[in-house]
Design an enzyme around this catalytic site. Sequence first.
Site, PDB file in Angstrom:
ATOM      1  N   GLU A 112      -0.493  -9.316  -0.657  1.00  0.00           N
ATOM      2  CA  GLU A 112      -1.922  -9.565  -0.436  1.00  0.00           C
ATOM      3  C   GLU A 112      -2.708  -9.517  -1.741  1.00  0.00           C
ATOM      4  OE1 GLU A 112      -1.732  -6.396   2.503  1.00  0.00           O
ATOM      5  OE2 GLU A 112      -2.659  -7.733   3.941  1.00  0.00           O
TER       6      GLU A 112
ATOM      7  N   GLU B  81       4.440  -4.940   7.186  1.00  0.00           N
ATOM      8  CA  GLU B  81       3.652  -3.882   7.837  1.00  0.00           C
ATOM      9  C   GLU B  81       4.095  -3.604   9.268  1.00  0.00           C
ATOM     10  OE1 GLU B  81       2.409  -6.399   6.054  1.00  0.00           O
ATOM     11  OE2 GLU B  81       0.876  -5.666   4.672  1.00  0.00           O
TER      12      GLU B  81
ATOM     13  N   GLY C 276       0.683  -5.006   0.908  1.00  0.00           N
ATOM     14  CA  GLY C 276      -0.484  -5.072   0.034  1.00  0.00           C
ATOM     15  C   GLY C 276      -0.177  -5.731  -1.307  1.00  0.00           C
TER      16      GLY C 276
ATOM     17  N   ALA D  97       0.864  -1.182   0.000  1.00  0.00           N
ATOM     18  CA  ALA D  97       0.000   0.000   0.000  1.00  0.00           C
ATOM     19  C   ALA D  97       0.902   1.233   0.000  1.00  0.00           C
ATOM     20  CB  ALA D  97      -0.885  -0.022   1.238  1.00  0.00           C
TER      21      ALA D  97
HETATM   22  N1  CAA Z   1       4.649   3.238  -0.715  1.00  0.00           N
HETATM   23  C1  CAA Z   1       5.066   4.385  -1.285  1.00  0.00           C
HETATM   24  N2  CAA Z   1       6.233   4.500  -1.945  1.00  0.00           N
HETATM   25  C2  CAA Z   1       7.008   3.392  -2.013  1.00  0.00           C
HETATM   26  C3  CAA Z   1       6.646   2.167  -1.443  1.00  0.00           C
HETATM   27  C4  CAA Z   1       5.382   2.101  -0.766  1.00  0.00           C
HETATM   28  N3  CAA Z   1       4.930   0.977  -0.231  1.00  0.00           N
HETATM   29  N4  CAA Z   1       7.626   1.271  -1.674  1.00  0.00           N
HETATM   30  C5  CAA Z   1       8.567   1.909  -2.379  1.00  0.00           C
HETATM   31  N5  CAA Z   1       8.209   3.195  -2.585  1.00  0.00           N
HETATM   32  C6  CAA Z   1       8.943   4.243  -3.294  1.00  0.00           C
HETATM   33  C7  CAA Z   1      10.105   4.766  -2.451  1.00  0.00           C
HETATM   34  O1  CAA Z   1       9.656   5.748  -1.529  1.00  0.00           O
HETATM   35  C8  CAA Z   1      11.010   5.312  -3.519  1.00  0.00           C
HETATM   36  O2  CAA Z   1      10.506   6.562  -3.918  1.00  0.00           O
HETATM   37  P1  CAA Z   1      11.533   7.834  -4.117  1.00  0.00           P
HETATM   38  O3  CAA Z   1      12.425   7.404  -5.258  1.00  0.00           O
HETATM   39  O4  CAA Z   1      10.613   8.965  -4.455  1.00  0.00           O
HETATM   40  O5  CAA Z   1      12.277   7.968  -2.834  1.00  0.00           O
HETATM   41  C9  CAA Z   1      10.804   4.358  -4.701  1.00  0.00           C
HETATM   42  O6  CAA Z   1       9.563   3.687  -4.434  1.00  0.00           O
HETATM   43  C10 CAA Z   1      11.883   3.304  -4.802  1.00  0.00           C
HETATM   44  O7  CAA Z   1      11.987   2.649  -3.546  1.00  0.00           O
HETATM   45  P2  CAA Z   1      13.375   2.417  -2.784  1.00  0.00           P
HETATM   46  O8  CAA Z   1      14.320   3.543  -3.089  1.00  0.00           O
HETATM   47  O9  CAA Z   1      13.075   2.180  -1.334  1.00  0.00           O
HETATM   48  O10 CAA Z   1      13.896   1.083  -3.514  1.00  0.00           O
HETATM   49  P3  CAA Z   1      14.848  -0.043  -2.927  1.00  0.00           P
HETATM   50  O11 CAA Z   1      15.158  -0.927  -4.074  1.00  0.00           O
HETATM   51  O12 CAA Z   1      15.962   0.562  -2.158  1.00  0.00           O
HETATM   52  O13 CAA Z   1      13.943  -0.839  -1.858  1.00  0.00           O
HETATM   53  C11 CAA Z   1      11.933  -1.957  -1.104  1.00  0.00           C
HETATM   54  C12 CAA Z   1      12.831  -1.577  -2.306  1.00  0.00           C
HETATM   55  C13 CAA Z   1      12.673  -2.922  -0.179  1.00  0.00           C
HETATM   56  C14 CAA Z   1      10.698  -2.629  -1.671  1.00  0.00           C
HETATM   57  C15 CAA Z   1      11.562  -0.675  -0.317  1.00  0.00           C
HETATM   58  O14 CAA Z   1      11.093   0.303  -1.226  1.00  0.00           O
HETATM   59  C16 CAA Z   1      10.510  -0.879   0.738  1.00  0.00           C
HETATM   60  O15 CAA Z   1      10.808  -1.391   1.793  1.00  0.00           O
HETATM   61  N6  CAA Z   1       9.250  -0.442   0.448  1.00  0.00           N
HETATM   62  C17 CAA Z   1       8.166  -0.486   1.396  1.00  0.00           C
HETATM   63  C18 CAA Z   1       7.644  -1.900   1.573  1.00  0.00           C
HETATM   64  C19 CAA Z   1       6.551  -1.949   2.594  1.00  0.00           C
HETATM   65  O16 CAA Z   1       6.762  -1.645   3.763  1.00  0.00           O
HETATM   66  N7  CAA Z   1       5.328  -2.333   2.184  1.00  0.00           N
HETATM   67  C20 CAA Z   1       4.201  -2.451   3.069  1.00  0.00           C
HETATM   68  C21 CAA Z   1       3.367  -1.222   2.977  1.00  0.00           C
HETATM   69  S1  CAA Z   1       2.075  -1.214   4.179  1.00  0.00           S
HETATM   70  C22 CAA Z   1       0.830  -2.151   3.522  1.00  0.00           C
HETATM   71  O17 CAA Z   1       0.943  -2.698   2.452  1.00  0.00           O
HETATM   72  C23 CAA Z   1      -0.428  -2.232   4.361  1.00  0.00           C
HETATM   73  C24 CAA Z   1      -1.407  -3.243   3.893  1.00  0.00           C
HETATM   74  O18 CAA Z   1      -1.314  -4.432   4.239  1.00  0.00           O
HETATM   75  C25 CAA Z   1      -2.547  -2.849   3.132  1.00  0.00           C
END
Ligand code: CAA
Length: 257
Positions: free
Chosen positions: A111, A131, A108, A65
């Site tokens: 999911e 999460e 998400g 998400a």
């Molecule tokens: N939401 C918004 N933006 C996101 C994102 C997310 N879930 N995941 C990645 N991005 C964005 C980053 O902010 C970044 O944007 P900028 O270039 O503007 O800074 C871009 O995507 C690239 O990401 P990274 O620079 O972090 O890329 P990476 O290769 O270094 O890492 C990753 C990749 C490990 C997937 C890392 O991006 C990450 O940990 N992302 C978040 C994962 C996460 O926590 N997901 C769960 C979300 S909560 C949820 O989903 C709730 C639910 O159950 C409904």
Amino acid sequence: MSYETLLTETRGPVALVTLNRPKALNALNSTVMSELADALAAFGKEEGIGAIVLTGSEKAFAAGADIKEMQGIDFVDAYIGDFISGWEAVAATRKPMIAAVSGFALGGGCELAMMCDFIIASETAKFGQPEITLGVIPGMGGSQRLTRAVGKAKAMDLVLTGRMMDVAEAERVGLVARIVPPERLIDEAVETAAKIASFPRAAVLMAKEAVNRSFETTLGEGLRFERRLFHSLFATADQKEGMAAFMEKRKPQFSNR
Ligand code: CAA
């Protein structure tokens, strides 16, 4: 139909829907959610489409998400607005849906893949429910569908630690149906979807419904439900055709009737 966050195309009887927010690793914001619901509803109505493939990019199926969008939400907004409840439209899709997963399928994203009927994954795929690292828990079915898919021990391990599992582990525990090299991913998923679409539509929809019912009911009720669906297929022309073709040693010509 054109979308801001999705690419859609048809390949014969298969609809291919690609999440397309590459800069955000396909983070699932409310636009993606409503566009995906619209696209699936449209393909659901299109008679020529028998199955759907949902995919992302090579680097990310979806990284969860959208954290930027979620950051400012408080409890009252989330509760009164029934935040992310719209995703139920994906799981409610009646036509078979295959998730073709490459790269990250996190939160998400994992999911969403689990809302599809099965997952074909590339060797690069990584799954997780991170999460907890953000101070929340899965909100689109991760604690429920993941537990049913892989069992309590592995689900607890993933949901409580937020760690990622690679594709070999994901297949071993039953989350992933098939692993393919990255360059084969879309073709494998589309060919598989086309094969499903080649079978009688009513039988396909009932097969999906029957398997899904096993997650919702007791064994006895599930078996009775399956038996009734099985009986009802004897009212179709395609049952007559399928069995006649087998006996006559020829290819069946199904009519979806
Ligand atoms: N939401 C918004 N933006 C996101 C994102 C997310 N879930 N995941 C990645 N991005 C964005 C980053 O902010 C970044 O944007 P900028 O270039 O503007 O800074 C871009 O995507 C690239 O990401 P990274 O620079 O972090 O890329 P990476 O290769 O270094 O890492 C990753 C990749 C490990 C997937 C890392 O991006 C990450 O940990 N992302 C978040 C994962 C996460 O926590 N997901 C769960 C979300 S909560 C949820 O989903 C709730 C639910 O159950 C409904």
